[in-house]
Scaffold this motif. Sequence first.
Motif, PDB file in Angstrom:
ATOM      1  N   GLY A  92     -56.788-139.982  11.816  1.00 39.71           N
ATOM      2  CA  GLY A  92     -57.005-139.058  12.938  1.00 39.71           C
ATOM      3  C   GLY A  92     -56.213-139.486  14.161  1.00 39.71           C
ATOM      4  N   ALA A  93     -56.419-138.748  15.237  1.00 42.01           N
ATOM      5  CA  ALA A  93     -55.621-138.982  16.446  1.00 42.01           C
ATOM      6  C   ALA A  93     -55.912-140.333  17.077  1.00 42.01           C
ATOM      7  CB  ALA A  93     -55.873-137.870  17.451  1.00 42.01           C
ATOM      8  N   THR A  94     -57.163-140.768  17.028  1.00 39.55           N
ATOM      9  CA  THR A  94     -57.489-142.067  17.627  1.00 39.55           C
ATOM     10  C   THR A  94     -56.687-143.168  16.930  1.00 39.55           C
ATOM     11  OG1 THR A  94     -59.704-141.326  18.203  1.00 39.55           O
ATOM     12  CG2 THR A  94     -59.366-143.704  18.096  1.00 39.55           C
ATOM     13  N   GLU A  95     -56.666-143.120  15.605  1.00 35.73           N
ATOM     14  CA  GLU A  95     -55.908-144.150  14.880  1.00 35.73           C
ATOM     15  C   GLU A  95     -54.404-144.013  15.145  1.00 35.73           C
ATOM     16  OE1 GLU A  95     -56.615-144.634  10.588  1.00 35.73           O
ATOM     17  OE2 GLU A  95     -54.641-145.581  10.502  1.00 35.73           O
ATOM     18  N   SER A  96     -53.920-142.782  15.206  1.00 39.27           N
ATOM     19  CA  SER A  96     -52.485-142.593  15.486  1.00 39.27           C
ATOM     20  C   SER A  96     -52.129-143.178  16.849  1.00 39.27           C
ATOM     21  CB  SER A  96     -52.120-141.109  15.457  1.00 39.27           C
ATOM     22  OG  SER A  96     -52.344-140.580  14.176  1.00 39.27           O
ATOM     23  N   ASN A  97     -52.994-142.938  17.838  1.00 38.45           N
ATOM     24  CA  ASN A  97     -52.735-143.498  19.166  1.00 38.45           C
ATOM     25  C   ASN A  97     -52.762-145.029  19.128  1.00 38.45           C
ATOM     26  OD1 ASN A  97     -52.381-141.040  20.422  1.00 38.45           O
ATOM     27  ND2 ASN A  97     -54.476-140.886  21.188  1.00 38.45           N
ATOM     28  N   ASN A  98     -53.703-145.587  18.368  1.00 36.58           N
ATOM     29  CA  ASN A  98     -53.771-147.047  18.229  1.00 36.58           C
ATOM     30  C   ASN A  98     -52.509-147.590  17.574  1.00 36.58           C
ATOM     31  OD1 ASN A  98     -56.506-148.754  18.697  1.00 36.58           O
ATOM     32  ND2 ASN A  98     -56.981-146.587  18.472  1.00 36.58           N
ATOM     33  N   GLU A 121     -54.669-139.239  30.614  1.00 37.76           N
ATOM     34  CA  GLU A 121     -54.644-139.436  29.157  1.00 37.76           C
ATOM     35  C   GLU A 121     -56.048-139.380  28.569  1.00 37.76           C
ATOM     36  OE1 GLU A 121     -51.808-139.457  27.323  1.00 37.76           O
ATOM     37  OE2 GLU A 121     -51.025-139.024  29.316  1.00 37.76           O
ATOM     38  N   HIS A 122     -56.091-139.095  27.282  1.00 42.59           N
ATOM     39  CA  HIS A 122     -57.354-139.112  26.548  1.00 42.59           C
ATOM     40  C   HIS A 122     -57.939-140.525  26.583  1.00 42.59           C
ATOM     41  CE1 HIS A 122     -59.898-139.077  22.858  1.00 42.59           C
ATOM     42  NE2 HIS A 122     -60.203-137.887  23.331  1.00 42.59           N
ATOM     43  N   ILE A 123     -59.269-140.591  26.535  1.00 44.81           N
ATOM     44  CA  ILE A 123     -59.967-141.874  26.631  1.00 44.81           C
ATOM     45  C   ILE A 123     -59.477-142.878  25.571  1.00 44.81           C
ATOM     46  CG2 ILE A 123     -61.913-141.070  25.193  1.00 44.81           C
ATOM     47  CD1 ILE A 123     -62.381-143.216  28.270  1.00 44.81           C
ATOM     48  N   SER A 124     -59.020-142.381  24.432  1.00 43.07           N
ATOM     49  CA  SER A 124     -58.540-143.317  23.404  1.00 43.07           C
ATOM     50  C   SER A 124     -57.329-144.094  23.930  1.00 43.07           C
ATOM     51  CB  SER A 124     -58.211-142.598  22.088  1.00 43.07           C
ATOM     52  OG  SER A 124     -57.250-141.592  22.271  1.00 43.07           O
ATOM     53  N   ILE A 125     -56.434-143.427  24.609  1.00 43.04           N
ATOM     54  CA  ILE A 125     -55.250-144.110  25.161  1.00 43.04           C
ATOM     55  C   ILE A 125     -55.683-145.111  26.239  1.00 43.04           C
ATOM     56  CG2 ILE A 125     -53.144-143.769  26.554  1.00 43.04           C
ATOM     57  CD1 ILE A 125     -52.655-142.675  23.798  1.00 43.04           C
ATOM     58  N   ASN A 172     -52.494-131.332  28.237  1.00 43.59           N
ATOM     59  CA  ASN A 172     -53.790-131.976  28.453  1.00 43.59           C
ATOM     60  C   ASN A 172     -54.923-131.213  27.762  1.00 43.59           C
ATOM     61  OD1 ASN A 172     -56.399-132.283  30.393  1.00 43.59           O
ATOM     62  ND2 ASN A 172     -55.267-134.194  30.136  1.00 43.59           N
ATOM     63  N   ASN A 173     -55.810-131.978  27.132  1.00 37.97           N
ATOM     64  CA  ASN A 173     -56.887-131.351  26.358  1.00 37.97           C
ATOM     65  C   ASN A 173     -58.003-130.774  27.227  1.00 37.97           C
ATOM     66  OD1 ASN A 173     -57.311-134.248  26.794  1.00 37.97           O
ATOM     67  ND2 ASN A 173     -59.262-133.926  25.800  1.00 37.97           N
ATOM     68  N   GLU A 174     -58.051-131.139  28.516  1.00 39.03           N
ATOM     69  CA  GLU A 174     -59.106-130.573  29.367  1.00 39.03           C
ATOM     70  C   GLU A 174     -58.608-129.382  30.176  1.00 39.03           C
ATOM     71  OE1 GLU A 174     -61.626-133.264  31.598  1.00 39.03           O
ATOM     72  OE2 GLU A 174     -61.205-134.839  30.143  1.00 39.03           O
ATOM     73  N   MET A 197     -46.028-139.450  22.684  1.00 39.50           N
ATOM     74  CA  MET A 197     -46.785-138.320  23.229  1.00 39.50           C
ATOM     75  C   MET A 197     -47.959-138.000  22.316  1.00 39.50           C
ATOM     76  SD  MET A 197     -44.063-135.885  25.119  1.00 39.50           S
ATOM     77  CE  MET A 197     -44.842-135.963  26.717  1.00 39.50           C
ATOM     78  N   ASP A 198     -49.114-137.797  22.928  1.00 42.81           N
ATOM     79  CA  ASP A 198     -50.300-137.341  22.208  1.00 42.81           C
ATOM     80  C   ASP A 198     -50.238-135.818  22.229  1.00 42.81           C
ATOM     81  OD1 ASP A 198     -52.829-136.434  21.527  1.00 42.81           O
ATOM     82  OD2 ASP A 198     -53.861-138.116  22.477  1.00 42.81           O
ATOM     83  N   ALA A 199     -50.026-135.233  21.034  1.00 45.70           N
ATOM     84  CA  ALA A 199     -49.837-133.775  20.986  1.00 45.70           C
ATOM     85  C   ALA A 199     -51.046-133.050  20.414  1.00 45.70           C
ATOM     86  CB  ALA A 199     -48.590-133.451  20.162  1.00 45.70           C
ATOM     87  N   VAL A 200     -52.201-133.715  20.428  1.00 49.86           N
ATOM     88  CA  VAL A 200     -53.394-133.141  19.812  1.00 49.86           C
ATOM     89  C   VAL A 200     -53.757-131.774  20.411  1.00 49.86           C
ATOM     90  CG1 VAL A 200     -55.901-133.481  19.606  1.00 49.86           C
ATOM     91  CG2 VAL A 200     -54.324-135.318  19.033  1.00 49.86           C
ATOM     92  N   ALA A 201     -53.704-131.675  21.728  1.00 48.47           N
ATOM     93  CA  ALA A 201     -54.098-130.409  22.361  1.00 48.47           C
ATOM     94  C   ALA A 201     -53.052-129.320  22.144  1.00 48.47           C
ATOM     95  CB  ALA A 201     -54.332-130.633  23.858  1.00 48.47           C
TER      96      ALA A 201
HETATM   97  N1  PMP Z   1     -56.228-137.248  21.821  1.00 45.37           N
HETATM   98  C1  PMP Z   1     -56.667-136.100  22.351  1.00 45.37           C
HETATM   99  C2  PMP Z   1     -55.816-135.400  23.356  1.00 45.37           C
HETATM  100  C3  PMP Z   1     -57.902-135.572  21.982  1.00 45.37           C
HETATM  101  O1  PMP Z   1     -58.344-134.429  22.522  1.00 45.37           O
HETATM  102  C4  PMP Z   1     -58.685-136.269  21.033  1.00 45.37           C
HETATM  103  C5  PMP Z   1     -60.049-135.740  20.638  1.00 45.37           C
HETATM  104  N2  PMP Z   1     -59.960-134.578  19.894  1.00 45.37           N
HETATM  105  C6  PMP Z   1     -58.171-137.460  20.499  1.00 45.37           C
HETATM  106  C7  PMP Z   1     -56.949-137.924  20.929  1.00 45.37           C
HETATM  107  C8  PMP Z   1     -58.957-138.255  19.482  1.00 45.37           C
HETATM  108  O2  PMP Z   1     -59.100-137.524  18.310  1.00 45.37           O
HETATM  109  P1  PMP Z   1     -60.037-138.029  17.125  1.00 45.37           P
HETATM  110  O3  PMP Z   1     -61.396-138.201  17.747  1.00 45.37           O
HETATM  111  O4  PMP Z   1     -59.986-136.908  16.148  1.00 45.37           O
HETATM  112  O5  PMP Z   1     -59.507-139.283  16.596  1.00 45.37           O
END
Ligand code: PMP
Length: 411
Positions: A92-98, A121-125, A172-174, A197-201
Amino acid sequence: MEEKNDSCKVPDLESLKEKKPTRLVFMDYVSGKPVDERVLEAMQPYHREIFGNPSSLHIFGDPPVEAMEDARKKVADLIGAKDPKEIVFTSGATESNNLALKGVAFRNQSKGNHIIISAIEHISIINIVKYLEKFGFKTTQVGVDKYGIVEFDKLEKQIKPETLLISINYANNEIGTIEPVKEISKMAHDHNVLLHMDAVAAEGQIPIDVQKDGIDLLTLSSNDIYGPRGMGALYIKTGTMIEPIIQGGGQERGLRSGTEDIPSMVGMGKAAEIAKKEMKKDSARIQKMRDRIINTVLDTIDRSYLDGHPTQRLPNNAHFRFDYIEGEAILLGLNMRGIAVSTGSACAAKRLEASHVLLATGLLKEEAHGSLELTLGKYNTEEDVDYVLEVLPQVIDRLRKLSPLTPKNEK
Ligand code: PMP
């Protein structure tokens, strides 16, 4: 006549009706999406009939390898990657960011120890860079303007000889603001710094082309393109050196060990194929509905404001602020009428803190607390929009009448 959109069959929400007696409308697509039926169908055979391990030397190992490589190609095609080998599947995106941030940091320690991220940035970053600081890495957060666009000149001034990486969300996701990607990548590369770049949104909503955009590492999530959860990918441009963060059997070219989840890879591949084909049509339809919401709310509800950029924004995002009342109260009021929205990132929602994204755009805490995020998706209908536009003004009016902050002459 309204064009019929085959990809837009509304999922059956009847089972939830016991709890919520009213009509149900889901406008919180940023928090999660139903899996496209065609994705489920594509995944199905890989749970039982084609169950082999791609690492096996016998014939059961061949079809999964083919399926996995086909999925990799489809994900690569969605983002314009030159070579499918540039796609590494993750959980998932969290692991990709890591993998992106730790991978670059640990691999390039001898060259430098500095990472730049944006303040939205997303909290994961944010938490990954905090973790890296324990290992001697230093981070700079660059601010954004009132619309959420990264402050360009400040970004350039923060680049130092020891800067390894800039990590900025594609959108941005928000608040839905789309960043000026090409300009950021040019600046990064002019200074010999890698760009993640985090392209999730953004994925599946607007076209992304990692080659034209000039991106070195790109985070993707499967569910955000209507694929299965627990699957994601990291694009790693050929020649970009990163250190794996999971050690094991050496799958995914040693960058992400662990027996491959073939059904989910196939699902993400199918979702990427559908997104590439249908994104333009779906995004246009979604944007039309979203615009109707934005225009009606701003025109008819006093003291309502749109957050994020007026035009450089994702087609599905409507993010509002309302004076005198809190976003959570509006959310609960809408929830009682069967409408699901959010007040910001789902990951932070339960903490009830003001959004760091809104604060970074210059809003005061009390202003940030008055915000409401509606994110539409491909299963929304014009009737959903009618219902939201009927109920939202009623909820706001009722809350304002109750709020001690509302001036008497406005009650
Ligand atoms: N990056 C962004 C911009 C997100 O919105 C999210 C949450 N959907 C994540 C990373 C983390 O995604 P996930 O919880 O699926 O690993």
